[in-house]
Motif scaffolding. Structure first.
Motif, PDB file in Angstrom:
ATOM      1  N   LEU A 276       0.825  -1.210   0.000  1.00 18.61           N
ATOM      2  CA  LEU A 276       0.000   0.000   0.000  1.00 18.61           C
ATOM      3  C   LEU A 276       0.857   1.257   0.000  1.00 18.61           C
ATOM      4  N   GLY A 277       2.064   1.143   0.514  1.00 18.01           N
ATOM      5  CA  GLY A 277       2.998   2.264   0.482  1.00 18.01           C
ATOM      6  C   GLY A 277       3.189   2.933   1.820  1.00 18.01           C
ATOM      7  N   SER A 278       4.438   3.081   2.229  1.00 18.68           N
ATOM      8  CA  SER A 278       4.750   3.839   3.443  1.00 18.68           C
ATOM      9  C   SER A 278       4.355   5.294   3.240  1.00 18.68           C
ATOM     10  N   LEU A 279       4.008   5.957   4.347  1.00 11.36           N
ATOM     11  CA  LEU A 279       3.593   7.352   4.306  1.00 11.36           C
ATOM     12  C   LEU A 279       4.691   8.205   4.936  1.00 11.36           C
ATOM     13  N   PHE A 280       5.237   9.129   4.139  1.00  8.05           N
ATOM     14  CA  PHE A 280       6.317   9.999   4.598  1.00  8.05           C
ATOM     15  C   PHE A 280       5.778  11.425   4.725  1.00  8.05           C
ATOM     16  N   VAL A 281       5.702  11.923   5.953  1.00 13.22           N
ATOM     17  CA  VAL A 281       5.182  13.270   6.218  1.00 13.22           C
ATOM     18  C   VAL A 281       6.367  14.173   6.539  1.00 13.22           C
ATOM     19  N   TRP A 282       6.456  15.307   5.846  1.00  7.12           N
ATOM     20  CA  TRP A 282       7.669  16.131   5.927  1.00  7.12           C
ATOM     21  C   TRP A 282       7.360  17.597   6.219  1.00  7.12           C
ATOM     22  N   ALA A 283       8.125  18.188   7.141  1.00  8.60           N
ATOM     23  CA  ALA A 283       8.036  19.622   7.395  1.00  8.60           C
ATOM     24  C   ALA A 283       8.635  20.391   6.225  1.00  8.60           C
ATOM     25  N   SER A 284       7.936  21.434   5.773  1.00  7.04           N
ATOM     26  CA  SER A 284       8.340  22.122   4.543  1.00  7.04           C
ATOM     27  C   SER A 284       9.595  22.957   4.699  1.00  7.04           C
ATOM     28  N   GLY A 285       9.925  23.406   5.919  1.00  6.38           N
ATOM     29  CA  GLY A 285      11.167  24.152   6.093  1.00  6.38           C
ATOM     30  C   GLY A 285      10.969  25.503   6.743  1.00  6.38           C
ATOM     31  N   ALA A 372      -7.070   8.976   9.922  1.00  7.71           N
ATOM     32  CA  ALA A 372      -7.665   8.544   8.650  1.00  7.71           C
ATOM     33  C   ALA A 372      -7.286   7.107   8.334  1.00  7.71           C
ATOM     34  N   LEU A 373      -6.069   6.713   8.680  1.00 11.18           N
ATOM     35  CA  LEU A 373      -5.627   5.350   8.404  1.00 11.18           C
ATOM     36  C   LEU A 373      -6.346   4.345   9.297  1.00 11.18           C
ATOM     37  N   GLU A 374      -6.681   4.760  10.504  1.00 12.15           N
ATOM     38  CA  GLU A 374      -7.508   3.888  11.340  1.00 12.15           C
ATOM     39  C   GLU A 374      -8.896   3.731  10.727  1.00 12.15           C
ATOM     40  N   ALA A 375      -9.436   4.824  10.180  1.00 12.32           N
ATOM     41  CA  ALA A 375     -10.759   4.772   9.559  1.00 12.32           C
ATOM     42  C   ALA A 375     -10.769   3.886   8.321  1.00 12.32           C
ATOM     43  N   ASN A 376      -9.639   3.824   7.614  1.00  9.91           N
ATOM     44  CA  ASN A 376      -9.548   2.992   6.406  1.00  9.91           C
ATOM     45  C   ASN A 376      -8.113   2.510   6.238  1.00  9.91           C
ATOM     46  N   PRO A 377      -7.770   1.356   6.786  1.00  9.27           N
ATOM     47  CA  PRO A 377      -6.388   0.847   6.711  1.00  9.27           C
ATOM     48  C   PRO A 377      -5.935   0.486   5.300  1.00  9.27           C
ATOM     49  N   ALA A 378      -6.865   0.438   4.326  1.00 14.19           N
ATOM     50  CA  ALA A 378      -6.515   0.020   2.959  1.00 14.19           C
ATOM     51  C   ALA A 378      -6.064   1.185   2.089  1.00 14.19           C
ATOM     52  N   LEU A 379      -5.931   2.377   2.651  1.00 15.88           N
ATOM     53  CA  LEU A 379      -5.529   3.538   1.861  1.00 15.88           C
ATOM     54  C   LEU A 379      -4.084   3.395   1.378  1.00 15.88           C
ATOM     55  N   TRP A 381      -0.546   5.126  -0.433  1.00 15.37           N
ATOM     56  CA  TRP A 381       0.140   6.412  -0.220  1.00 15.37           C
ATOM     57  C   TRP A 381      -0.421   7.495  -1.121  1.00 15.37           C
ATOM     58  N   ARG A 382      -0.869   7.131  -2.320  1.00 16.00           N
ATOM     59  CA  ARG A 382      -1.471   8.133  -3.214  1.00 16.00           C
ATOM     60  C   ARG A 382      -2.894   8.466  -2.792  1.00 16.00           C
ATOM     61  N   ASP A 383      -3.637   7.470  -2.303  1.00 17.99           N
ATOM     62  CA  ASP A 383      -4.958   7.759  -1.748  1.00 17.99           C
ATOM     63  C   ASP A 383      -4.859   8.841  -0.678  1.00 17.99           C
ATOM     64  N   MET A 384      -3.851   8.700   0.183  1.00 17.78           N
ATOM     65  CA  MET A 384      -3.720   9.629   1.298  1.00 17.78           C
ATOM     66  C   MET A 384      -3.458  11.048   0.809  1.00 17.78           C
ATOM     67  N   GLN A 385      -2.670  11.183  -0.257  1.00 13.33           N
ATOM     68  CA  GLN A 385      -2.440  12.524  -0.784  1.00 13.33           C
ATOM     69  C   GLN A 385      -3.721  13.105  -1.387  1.00 13.33           C
ATOM     70  N   HIS A 386      -4.490  12.279  -2.059  1.00 10.44           N
ATOM     71  CA  HIS A 386      -5.788  12.744  -2.568  1.00 10.44           C
ATOM     72  C   HIS A 386      -6.688  13.197  -1.418  1.00 10.44           C
ATOM     73  N   LEU A 387      -6.708  12.434  -0.343  1.00 13.27           N
ATOM     74  CA  LEU A 387      -7.540  12.799   0.806  1.00 13.27           C
ATOM     75  C   LEU A 387      -7.089  14.113   1.426  1.00 13.27           C
ATOM     76  N   VAL A 388      -5.791  14.292   1.532  1.00 18.77           N
ATOM     77  CA  VAL A 388      -5.269  15.531   2.113  1.00 18.77           C
ATOM     78  C   VAL A 388      -5.676  16.734   1.268  1.00 18.77           C
ATOM     79  N   LEU A 428     -14.074  11.242   4.809  1.00 20.54           N
ATOM     80  CA  LEU A 428     -13.757  10.882   3.429  1.00 20.54           C
ATOM     81  C   LEU A 428     -13.053   9.537   3.354  1.00 20.54           C
ATOM     82  N   ALA A 429     -12.168   9.283   4.328  1.00 19.80           N
ATOM     83  CA  ALA A 429     -11.399   8.039   4.331  1.00 19.80           C
ATOM     84  C   ALA A 429     -12.298   6.820   4.418  1.00 19.80           C
ATOM     85  N   LYS A 430     -13.351   6.905   5.208  1.00 18.13           N
ATOM     86  CA  LYS A 430     -14.237   5.752   5.422  1.00 18.13           C
ATOM     87  C   LYS A 430     -14.867   5.251   4.121  1.00 18.13           C
TER      88      LYS A 430
END
Length: 564
Positions: A276-285, A372-379, A381-388, A428-430
């Motif tokens: 499904l893809g690891s999720l990498f969250v990054w501070a912009s700087g 959101a991942l608890e609400a839908n564990p099948a998301l 990494w690209r799904d998550m960006q769409h949701l964001v 939305l995740a559900k």
């Protein structure tokens, strides 16, 4: 897009590399073959860099740990080994924790204003909690300077399987203590995510039932190997990696992940979480004071990371915040001295209300993503960006660059698609249906060298690979891969306009960037045309905007941000 080559006043500028006694090697044939070659060439064999890969970590105790010169003898010996397909002597990376050194005079608040309805709108966490989502079953790891695993507000959520100390090469990520407590950064980020609820200590993490791990990797020598190992730690166990660091935020650095860290990002999104893809969250700087642009940071500029910006409690752009076209969303953080900051855990079993910068924003987003991942564990990494994208909104965020893109969404270089809303995201995740497989369409825009004086515009009618298996009708990320030389790199503004009229500033003027090196095969990224149809005329524009006398501005501002 293919490289854009520009020639104007080219001069060489050399930067000193610091070489270590570590090598990364690629040796097909398994660990036994890698170990054999290591012994033959008098290296210490330190194991694979990625689980199940051909990349291995070798170290030579007979080579000095830090040197300005590569070790030619060892390079030659490795080059003569037919089973060694690739090798690289590791160099030191300059990476900074993205905290802001502000010591506020505000009294202790004990109230998390950004999630308890004290401001309007807040991150809407209470509504998400009311639907039953608290991060349960989700594992988040903070890649930083360690985590105080025995902190009373973290210990019940601490996950040893999601933790490691790559600076000390042991399983214990406990931070190194010092009189100034400089290694508090990771512990502060961890508390934002998974501070335990209802225990009378500090505040509450947004994902207070999630498991939290820590990787100690910023408190010591930093190499491509260390970054890659950190980014690829237990990818089937860890769901979300939260990182609040990167290259120097000095307004003149262009730097990003090395070969191995890039491989770690790719492997994580391709294979992590069982595909499904690891999720990498990054501070912009935090380079706003120096007019830095986060598209010159190859970590936030990556399609594989979810880049998070900051806003103040008043909905204003913080003084430290960087703007760029790759920012996807925004959460709260600090502003000027009299504005509130973020409440979280601190080292030595303490609490703080002084966590600041984009460092504080990224963990808040990581925690909301955990809900959101608890609400839908099948998301994916690209799904998550769409949701964001769909869960962020303009709210009361103030900026002068909000535009309506081709599909009717407001987007800003300061905030991405706006303030993240936890309740919208979990709802939305559900019901989210997985997006179709990713497609990539590569288009050559310029294939021969061009000369630029002050302005260059290139138009290209694009079919977006129509009629081929890579045909694209709905955009996600747009990358412009550019090579150019210029007399003063920071004077250039580079922008890209889509067929639907959305203009992305790929890099803005950076007054402190006096480099003559230009950009070498650098991929600028934009998320501003998300969901647009890419077919039609694209315009790439390069403009010299340094005619307001950068040198005079830098010389005479005397420590104050120069006006634009």
């Amino acid at each position: 897009m293919r490289p854009l080559a520009l020639l104007c006043g080219l001069r060489l500028a050399l930067a000193l590399e610091v070489y270590t006694n570590s090598w990364a090697v690629r040796i097909p044939g398994g660990a036994s073959e890698a170990g054999r070659i290591a012994r033959k060439q008098h290296f210490s064999y330190l194991g694979p860099i990625f689980e199940g890969s051909d990349y291995y970590h070798l170290q030579h105790r007979g080579v000095t740990k830090k040197s300005f010169n590569p070790h030619r003898g060892q390079q030659l010996l490795l080059k003569k080994e037919p089973r060694v397909h690739w090798f690289e002597q590791q160099t030191l990376k300059r990476r900074k924790r993205r905290f802001v050194s502000v010591v506020p005079t505000d009294p202790w608040f004990y109230k998390q204003w950004y999630m308890n309805n004290d401001v309007s709108p807040d991150l809407n966490v209470l509504s998400a909690w009311s639907t039953g989502y608290t991060g349960k079953g989700v594992v988040v790891t903070v890649l930083d300077d360690g985590i105080e695993k025995d902190h009373p507000d973290l210990v019940n959520n601490y996950d040893s399987k999601a933790s490691y100390d790559f600076n000390g090469n042991d399983p214990d990520p406990q931070p190194r203590y010092s009189p100034s407590n400089e290694n508090r950064h990771g512990t502060r980020c961890a508390g934002e995510v998974a501070g335990v609820a209802n225990n009378g200590i500090c505040g509450t993490g947004i994902a207070y039932n999630a498991k939290i791990g820590g990787v100690r990797m910023l408190d010591g020598i930093i190499t491509d190997i260390i970054e890659a190992k950190s980014l690829s730690l237990k990818p089937q166990h860890i769901h979300i990696y939260s990182a609040s660091w990167g290259p120097e935020d000095d307004g003149k650095t262009v730097d990003g992940p090395g070969i191995l860290a890039m491989e770690a990002f790719y492997r994580g999104t391709a294979n992590g979480r069982e595909g499904l893809g690891s999720l990498f969250v990054w501070a912009s700087g935090n380079g706003g004071f120096h007019y830095d642009n986060c598209n010159c940071d190859g970590y936030t500029n990556s399609i594989y990371t979810l880049s998070v910006g900051s806003t103040t409690e008043r909905g204003e752009v913080p003084w430290y915040s960087e703007a760029c076209a790759s920012i996807l969303t925004t959460t709260y953080s600090s502003g000027v001295k009299n504005e509130r900051q973020i409440v979280t855990t601190d080292v030595r079993h303490r609490c703080t209300d002084r966590h600041t910068g984009t460092s504080a924003s990224a963990p808040l987003a990581a925690a909301i993503i955990a809900l959101a991942l608890e609400a839908n564990p099948a998301l994916t990494w690209r799904d998550m960006q769409h949701l964001v994208v769909r869960s962020s909104n303009v709210a009361l965020l103030k900026a002068d660059d909000w535009v309506l893109n081709g599909v009717g969404r407001k987007v800003s270089h300061h905030y991405g698609y706006g303030l993240l809303d936890a309740n919208i995201m979990v709802n939305l995740a559900k019901k989210w249906e997985t997006v179709r497989p990713q497609r990539r369409c590569l288009i050559r825009v310029i294939s021969s060298p061009q000369t630029i004086a002050t302005h260059l515009v290139v138009h290209r009618n694009v079919t977006a690979c129509a009629g081929t298996p890579n045909s694209i009708r709905s955009l996600e990320h747009v990358q412009a891969r550019i090579t150019l030389s210029y007399s003063r790199r920071g004077d250039l503004e580079i922008s890209l306009t889509s067929p639907m009229g959305t203009k992305s500033v790929l890099v803005d003027v950076r007054p402190y960037d006096t480099s003559t090196k230009g950009y070498r095969d650098w991929s600028f990224m934009s998320t501003h045309s998300w969901d647009e149809d890419p077919q039609g005329v694209w315009s790439l524009e390069l403009r010299n905007k340094g005619d307001y006398n950068n040198n005079e501005c830098i010389t005479h501002c005397r420590g104050l941000a120069c006006p634009r």
